[in-house]
Design an enzyme around this catalytic site. Structure first.
Site, PDB file in Angstrom:
ATOM      1  N   HIS A  17       1.056  -1.276   0.018  1.00 37.72           N
ATOM      2  CA  HIS A  17      -0.073   0.073   0.183  1.00 37.72           C
ATOM      3  C   HIS A  17       0.872   1.321   0.030  1.00 37.72           C
ATOM      4  O   HIS A  17       0.864   2.233  -0.806  1.00 37.72           O
ATOM      5  CB  HIS A  17      -0.929  -0.087   1.046  1.00 37.72           C
ATOM      6  CG  HIS A  17      -1.797  -0.972   1.408  1.00 37.72           C
ATOM      7  ND1 HIS A  17      -1.793  -1.872   2.484  1.00 37.72           N
ATOM      8  CD2 HIS A  17      -2.927  -1.282   0.349  1.00 37.72           C
ATOM      9  CE1 HIS A  17      -3.041  -2.939   2.271  1.00 37.72           C
ATOM     10  NE2 HIS A  17      -3.546  -2.503   1.093  1.00 37.72           N
ATOM     11  N   ARG A  90      -1.963  -6.564  -8.030  1.00 40.36           N
ATOM     12  CA  ARG A  90      -0.830  -7.297  -7.964  1.00 40.36           C
ATOM     13  C   ARG A  90      -0.403  -8.431  -8.992  1.00 40.36           C
ATOM     14  O   ARG A  90       0.428  -8.481  -9.444  1.00 40.36           O
ATOM     15  CB  ARG A  90      -0.891  -8.078  -6.507  1.00 40.36           C
ATOM     16  CG  ARG A  90      -0.537  -7.101  -5.316  1.00 40.36           C
ATOM     17  CD  ARG A  90      -1.193  -7.647  -3.925  1.00 40.36           C
ATOM     18  NE  ARG A  90      -2.448  -7.888  -4.033  1.00 40.36           N
ATOM     19  CZ  ARG A  90      -3.349  -8.431  -3.186  1.00 40.36           C
ATOM     20  NH1 ARG A  90      -2.796  -8.483  -1.998  1.00 40.36           N
ATOM     21  NH2 ARG A  90      -4.628  -8.488  -3.470  1.00 40.36           N
ATOM     22  N   SER A 128      -2.521  -7.788   3.155  1.00 40.77           N
ATOM     23  CA  SER A 128      -2.652  -7.619   4.612  1.00 40.77           C
ATOM     24  C   SER A 128      -2.817  -9.104   5.259  1.00 40.77           C
ATOM     25  O   SER A 128      -2.735  -9.307   6.388  1.00 40.77           O
ATOM     26  CB  SER A 128      -4.180  -6.748   4.800  1.00 40.77           C
ATOM     27  OG  SER A 128      -3.767  -5.386   4.158  1.00 40.77           O
TER      28      SER A 128
END
Ligand code: PNS
Length: 159
Positions: A17, A90, A128
């Site tokens: 991020h 990604r 995450s």
């Protein structure tokens, strides 16, 4: 004034991020990072915790504002007079969901576009959820989150 909005769960913010925030802030006048509600997820960190981790991770970038919003992203965009959503991609696995979101948002407001930025190669496997899982089971997260927030994440999962 070119304002971009970078929405996400940020549960917690990762180096992936931060990389998108750094790079996106260089191609706009103002970048609003907005912690939003993803109804498909139950966050591990509270909204306040996620905001604080983001503030610590981003540090002092005068172009970046960090805030939260619960509601439709397009309503937030209209409120802030912003037309561009920025998202990181990604891998191909991100594409289907992100395309659905981008098309839905544009369907709700034809003035709003989504720009996709490819993640840096060294963050392409990072998420995450990987960070949460490593922290929970005592794995090493130091390479995946900014140094100034690693201990806070470990503490959360040691309780
Ligand atoms: O980091 P995430 O979980 O992939 O981010 C998803 C997020 C929070 C950006 C997305 O769920 C969102 O935009 N939530 C706000 C509500 C909304 O506008 N949903 C899209 C139309 S249903």
């Amino acid at each position: 004034m070119k304002t971009f909005v970078y929405p996400g769960s940020f549960d917690p913010v990762t180096n992936g991020h931060v990389d998108i925030i750094d790079r996106a802030s260089k191609i706009c006048d103002k970048l609003i990072v907005v912690v939003s509600v993803n109804m498909g997820k139950t966050p591990a960190f509270s909204m306040e915790e996620r905001l604080e981790l983001l503030r610590l991770a981003v540090g002092n970038n005068p172009k970046v504002e960090i805030t939260s919003f619960s509601g439709l992203l397009v309503d937030f965009m209209r409120e802030r007079n912003a037309k561009t959503i920025i998202k990181g991609l990604r891998a191909v696995s991100d594409f289907e969901y992100e395309m659905q979101m981008a098309l839905l948002n544009r369907n709700m407001d034809n003035d709003i576009d989504t720009l996709f930025m490819m993640s840096s190669i060294n963050n392409s496997f990072l998420s995450s959820s990987v960070v949460r899982e490593l922290a929970k089971y005592g794995g090493k997260i130091d390479d995946f989150v900014p140094a100034q927030i690693a201990d806070i994440i470990y503490r959360k999962f040691s309780k």
